[in-house]
Design a protein around this motif. Structure first.
Motif, PDB file in Angstrom:
ATOM      1  N   UNK A  19      23.714 -45.070  59.390  1.00  0.00           N
ATOM      2  CA  UNK A  19      24.864 -45.338  60.280  1.00  0.00           C
ATOM      3  C   UNK A  19      25.550 -44.037  60.652  1.00  0.00           C
ATOM      4  N   UNK A  20      25.733 -43.147  59.679  1.00  0.00           N
ATOM      5  CA  UNK A  20      26.389 -41.848  59.946  1.00  0.00           C
ATOM      6  C   UNK A  20      25.590 -41.055  60.970  1.00  0.00           C
ATOM      7  N   UNK A  39      36.318 -44.558  68.404  1.00  0.00           N
ATOM      8  CA  UNK A  39      35.735 -45.380  67.330  1.00  0.00           C
ATOM      9  C   UNK A  39      36.851 -46.174  66.657  1.00  0.00           C
ATOM     10  N   UNK A  40      36.592 -47.444  66.411  1.00  0.00           N
ATOM     11  CA  UNK A  40      37.531 -48.259  65.630  1.00  0.00           C
ATOM     12  C   UNK A  40      36.871 -48.561  64.286  1.00  0.00           C
ATOM     13  N   UNK A  41      37.586 -48.229  63.200  1.00  0.00           N
ATOM     14  CA  UNK A  41      37.030 -48.327  61.848  1.00  0.00           C
ATOM     15  C   UNK A  41      37.578 -49.539  61.107  1.00  0.00           C
ATOM     16  N   UNK A  48      33.528 -47.600  53.280  1.00  0.00           N
ATOM     17  CA  UNK A  48      33.964 -46.520  52.360  1.00  0.00           C
ATOM     18  C   UNK A  48      32.801 -45.570  52.065  1.00  0.00           C
ATOM     19  N   UNK A  49      31.607 -46.133  51.842  1.00  0.00           N
ATOM     20  CA  UNK A  49      30.425 -45.284  51.566  1.00  0.00           C
ATOM     21  C   UNK A  49      30.116 -44.436  52.802  1.00  0.00           C
ATOM     22  N   UNK A  50      30.218 -45.071  53.969  1.00  0.00           N
ATOM     23  CA  UNK A  50      29.964 -44.354  55.235  1.00  0.00           C
ATOM     24  C   UNK A  50      30.918 -43.176  55.380  1.00  0.00           C
ATOM     25  N   UNK A  51      32.206 -43.410  55.098  1.00  0.00           N
ATOM     26  CA  UNK A  51      33.209 -42.341  55.280  1.00  0.00           C
ATOM     27  C   UNK A  51      32.907 -41.163  54.350  1.00  0.00           C
ATOM     28  N   UNK A  52      32.439 -41.470  53.135  1.00  0.00           N
ATOM     29  CA  UNK A  52      32.102 -40.398  52.190  1.00  0.00           C
ATOM     30  C   UNK A  52      30.970 -39.538  52.711  1.00  0.00           C
ATOM     31  N   UNK A  53      29.982 -40.182  53.315  1.00  0.00           N
ATOM     32  CA  UNK A  53      28.831 -39.432  53.866  1.00  0.00           C
ATOM     33  C   UNK A  53      29.261 -38.601  55.074  1.00  0.00           C
ATOM     34  N   UNK A  92      39.273 -40.371  51.777  1.00  0.00           N
ATOM     35  CA  UNK A  92      37.810 -40.154  51.701  1.00  0.00           C
ATOM     36  C   UNK A  92      37.283 -39.317  52.858  1.00  0.00           C
ATOM     37  N   UNK A  93      37.914 -39.458  54.038  1.00  0.00           N
ATOM     38  CA  UNK A  93      37.338 -38.804  55.235  1.00  0.00           C
ATOM     39  C   UNK A  93      38.302 -37.835  55.908  1.00  0.00           C
ATOM     40  N   UNK A  94      39.464 -38.330  56.322  1.00  0.00           N
ATOM     41  CA  UNK A  94      40.310 -37.537  57.219  1.00  0.00           C
ATOM     42  C   UNK A  94      40.756 -36.211  56.599  1.00  0.00           C
ATOM     43  N   UNK A  95      41.000 -36.224  55.297  1.00  0.00           N
ATOM     44  CA  UNK A  95      41.459 -34.979  54.633  1.00  0.00           C
ATOM     45  C   UNK A  95      40.330 -33.962  54.521  1.00  0.00           C
ATOM     46  N   UNK A  96      39.087 -34.372  54.899  1.00  0.00           N
ATOM     47  CA  UNK A  96      37.948 -33.463  54.682  1.00  0.00           C
ATOM     48  C   UNK A  96      37.257 -33.041  55.968  1.00  0.00           C
ATOM     49  N   UNK A  97      37.794 -33.503  57.109  1.00  0.00           N
ATOM     50  CA  UNK A  97      37.155 -33.124  58.389  1.00  0.00           C
ATOM     51  C   UNK A  97      38.207 -32.503  59.313  1.00  0.00           C
TER      52      UNK A  97
END
Ligand code: 6PG
Length: 247
Positions: A19-20, A39-41, A48-53, A92-97
């Motif tokens: 998916x990623x 994108x709407x999440x 959650x797994x997707x956001x980590x990847x 999981x995602x926003x703080x890392x991108x």
């Protein structure tokens, strides 16, 4: 007969990896046309797994300046609450991108649900391209509950599938927790919809929906049928275990 594209993966991680990669490809294609990508999440364990990847592998691979992020639904709690979909995505995602803050359009779960549903509807209408007189997201990421709900449209409130509102207020049938959700017509107006479904507890719902059994009529997820093209159902083996392989 609702057309669906069904992809089955050995594990939730393999599903999320695929998916990623698909999301990255679509954002790149959008960038080639010099346009933004909305994108709407959704919340839930599979997204959650997707956001980590995406956080671990796609910070550099995706031009996040092109991406406008929205939420399909939100629990009516403050963003710091463990229940918050935005809060989970932020950690999981926003703080890392490297996504610009102005590109992140959270639902204010801490505010009055009815006022926030109206405000968010206006924010979406002002930020997302319009098609068929409705906002049209480039991509919508949905989960499916073991009661057949999707977004925060639960089996008892099918009227949200045909509502003329962009967002509306619902309540979780067990916890009675208020939710704000994008409605069915906007979901089906998206250019593309991915439904990420994992776990054996989802297998009966998936079987009923995919084989168009009578009981599927009560499942809101069975009404996901985007006009722009078939919904893409990404299932792990456990969630797909009851569907016949001759699809
Ligand atoms: C939410 C989600 C919801 C979720 C499904 C599936 O706010 O909870 O938007 O629609 O995607 O309940 O969740 P799981 O993947 O955790 O089963």
């Amino acid at each position: 007969m609702t057309k669906r594209i069904i992809k089955v993966f050995q594990t939730p991680r393999e599903l999320a990896e695929s998916c990623a990669s698909e999301i990255a490809d679509r954002i790149t294609q959008s960038g080639d046309k010099n346009s933004v990508f909305s994108i709407a999440l959704s919340g839930g364990s599979t997204p959650k797994i997707l956001f980590g990847i995406l956080a671990d592998q796609y910070n550099e691979k995706i031009n996040w300046n092109l991406v406008q992020l929205f939420w399909v639904d939100e629990r009516c709690v403050p963003p710091v609450d463990p229940e918050s979909n935005y809060g989970m995505t932020r950690t999981i995602l926003l703080d890392k991108i490297a996504i610009p803050l102005k590109n992140v359009h959270r639902i204010r779960g801490e505010d009055n649900p009815f006022e926030e549903a109206k405000r968010y509807s206006n924010e979406i209408r002002g930020s997302v391209k319009i098609k068929n007189s409705l906002p049209a997201f480039d991509l919508m990421i949905l989960g499916v509950g073991d009661d057949g709900h999707t977004a925060s449209v639960f089996p008892y409130n099918h009227e949200l599938l045909t509502s003329d509102k962009i967002c509306d207020v619902s309540a979780h049938p067990v916890s009675n927790q208020n939710r704000i959700t994008i409605t069915g017509k906007v979901i089906n107006n998206s250019d593309s919809v991915f439904l990420l479904v994992t776990g054996q507890n989802k297998a009966p719902v998936i079987e009923a929906i995919v084989h168009e059994k009578a009981e599927a009529a009560k499942f809101p997820a069975s009404y996901i049928d985007p006009a722009a093209g078939p919904g893409i159902w990404m299932l792990d083996k456990a969630a797909a275990e009851l569907i016949k392989s001759d699809l």
